[in-house]
Design an enzyme around this catalytic site. Structure first.
Site, PDB file in Angstrom:
ATOM      1  N   ASP A  67      22.551   7.956  -1.803  1.00  0.00           N
ATOM      2  CA  ASP A  67      23.713   8.837  -1.678  1.00  0.00           C
ATOM      3  C   ASP A  67      24.277   8.741  -0.271  1.00  0.00           C
ATOM      4  O   ASP A  67      23.521   8.749   0.697  1.00  0.00           O
ATOM      5  CB  ASP A  67      23.302  10.291  -1.935  1.00  0.00           C
ATOM      6  CG  ASP A  67      22.510  10.441  -3.224  1.00  0.00           C
ATOM      7  OD1 ASP A  67      23.127  10.604  -4.278  1.00  0.00           O
ATOM      8  OD2 ASP A  67      21.255  10.387  -3.175  1.00  0.00           O
TER       9      ASP A  67
ATOM     10  N   GLU B 266      18.914   3.310  -5.758  1.00  0.00           N
ATOM     11  CA  GLU B 266      20.053   4.226  -5.834  1.00  0.00           C
ATOM     12  C   GLU B 266      19.973   5.123  -4.613  1.00  0.00           C
ATOM     13  O   GLU B 266      18.881   5.532  -4.204  1.00  0.00           O
ATOM     14  CB  GLU B 266      19.978   5.044  -7.127  1.00  0.00           C
ATOM     15  CG  GLU B 266      21.135   6.011  -7.347  1.00  0.00           C
ATOM     16  CD  GLU B 266      20.905   7.406  -6.756  1.00  0.00           C
ATOM     17  OE1 GLU B 266      21.844   8.219  -6.777  1.00  0.00           O
ATOM     18  OE2 GLU B 266      19.784   7.683  -6.259  1.00  0.00           O
TER      19      GLU B 266
ATOM     20  N   GLU C 249      25.972   6.039  -4.377  1.00  0.00           N
ATOM     21  CA  GLU C 249      26.673   7.216  -4.902  1.00  0.00           C
ATOM     22  C   GLU C 249      27.432   7.901  -3.773  1.00  0.00           C
ATOM     23  O   GLU C 249      26.843   8.295  -2.756  1.00  0.00           O
ATOM     24  CB  GLU C 249      25.701   8.215  -5.534  1.00  0.00           C
ATOM     25  CG  GLU C 249      26.426   9.464  -6.033  1.00  0.00           C
ATOM     26  CD  GLU C 249      25.522  10.526  -6.627  1.00  0.00           C
ATOM     27  OE1 GLU C 249      25.973  11.691  -6.731  1.00  0.00           O
ATOM     28  OE2 GLU C 249      24.375  10.210  -6.982  1.00  0.00           O
TER      29      GLU C 249
ATOM     30  N   HIS D  86      21.083  13.069   0.136  1.00  0.00           N
ATOM     31  CA  HIS D  86      21.581  13.577  -1.143  1.00  0.00           C
ATOM     32  C   HIS D  86      22.335  14.894  -0.990  1.00  0.00           C
ATOM     33  O   HIS D  86      23.465  15.027  -1.452  1.00  0.00           O
ATOM     34  CB  HIS D  86      20.437  13.764  -2.134  1.00  0.00           C
ATOM     35  CG  HIS D  86      20.885  14.341  -3.446  1.00  0.00           C
ATOM     36  ND1 HIS D  86      20.907  15.707  -3.695  1.00  0.00           N
ATOM     37  CD2 HIS D  86      21.371  13.753  -4.556  1.00  0.00           C
ATOM     38  CE1 HIS D  86      21.378  15.917  -4.916  1.00  0.00           C
ATOM     39  NE2 HIS D  86      21.663  14.751  -5.461  1.00  0.00           N
TER      40      HIS D  86
ATOM     41  N   HIS E  17      15.269   5.695  -7.611  1.00  0.00           N
ATOM     42  CA  HIS E  17      16.129   6.852  -7.368  1.00  0.00           C
ATOM     43  C   HIS E  17      15.906   7.419  -5.969  1.00  0.00           C
ATOM     44  O   HIS E  17      14.825   7.929  -5.671  1.00  0.00           O
ATOM     45  CB  HIS E  17      15.815   7.919  -8.428  1.00  0.00           C
ATOM     46  CG  HIS E  17      16.662   9.133  -8.352  1.00  0.00           C
ATOM     47  ND1 HIS E  17      16.126  10.403  -8.238  1.00  0.00           N
ATOM     48  CD2 HIS E  17      18.002   9.288  -8.399  1.00  0.00           C
ATOM     49  CE1 HIS E  17      17.099  11.288  -8.227  1.00  0.00           C
ATOM     50  NE2 HIS E  17      18.253  10.638  -8.314  1.00  0.00           N
TER      51      HIS E  17
END
Length: 242
Positions: free
Chosen positions: A38, A36, A110, A51, A9
């Protein structure tokens, strides 16, 4: 019983500053199956990995990413208070692709288009993913499902997933209707009636965020999810190896 894939993450963010090259390298070194991250756009249209819409929490700067050029953002330290990583810079998405190219890892990208839509981000990230030859190793996700529909329109072969928090009726049916590959629920959504059965029926992968405790990691394995998104990939890998 098969164990879920382990996706780090924001990189190995339990050990290194989130969404930075050191965190992504650490995730790969630890043996994670993927990371993962952003993505957002700078003032001059560069895709950067961060993020929050603002840089206040993770850097020694302040203000919105969209109000800075990449060159201006590079002047800030993104070590997020971890002095062992002092001097860490905000990465571009291209730099992350280049770093992880030899590893075989998956990247869950993301799109941070929930609060601010970042016009053109979908086109830019699809173009970059194609250019770098990563289309088969990326899954695109977002809380903004319009963004995901745009990705599918731009690149029908792209793997896609709907991010969501809680309380939604019949998410597996909704995912199937919109022909996405996966759902990315918060962990506690797994307890909804028939959730995993319905996802399996529709052939929808379940990639769960953010799973950090031993109990939750083991529960995800029991449920049979596809992947766990965790700050602690090393811990998850060790737990699943038992």
């Amino acid at each position: 019983m098969n164990s879920p894939l382990v996706w780090a993450h924001r990189g190995a963010s339990g050990y290194a500053p989130e969404n930075t090259l050191p965190a992504f390298k650490m995730a790969a070194d630890m043996g994670a199956n993927g990371v993962e991250l952003d993505v957002q756009l700078t003032k001059d249209g560069e895709i950067v990995v961060c993020h929050d819409e603002k840089i206040d929490r993770t850097s020694n700067g302040a203000g919105f990413i969209r109000d800075y050029t990449l060159e201006e953002l590079r002047k800030f330290d993104f070590c997020n208070g971890n002095i062992a990583f002092e001097g860490t810079k905000i990465p571009t998405m291209e730099e992350v692709f280049d770093l992880l190219e030899p590893t075989g890892l998956t990247i869950n990208i993301e799109l941070k288009t929930g609060e601010y839509f970042y016009p053109g981000l979908e086109e830019k990230i699809v173009d970059l993913t194609r250019k770098k030859g990563w289309l088969g190793r990326v899954i695109f996700s977002s809380f903004n499902h319009y963004s995901i529909m745009k990705i599918k329109e731009l690149e029908p072969e792209a793997k896609t997933g709907f991010l969501y928090a809680d309380g939604t009726l019949n998410m597996p049916g909704y995912a199937a209707e919109n022909q996405v590959d996966a759902l990315h629920p918060a962990f506690y959504n797994l307890q909804y009636p028939d959730y995993m059965d319905d996802c399996n029926m529709f052939d929808i992968d379940v990639n769960v965020w953010t799973v950090n405790t031993d109990a939750a990691l083991l529960k995800c394995r029991e449920y049979g999810v596809n992947a766990v998104i965790t700050n602690y990939p090393k811990k998850a890998i060790e737990l699943y190896s038992k």
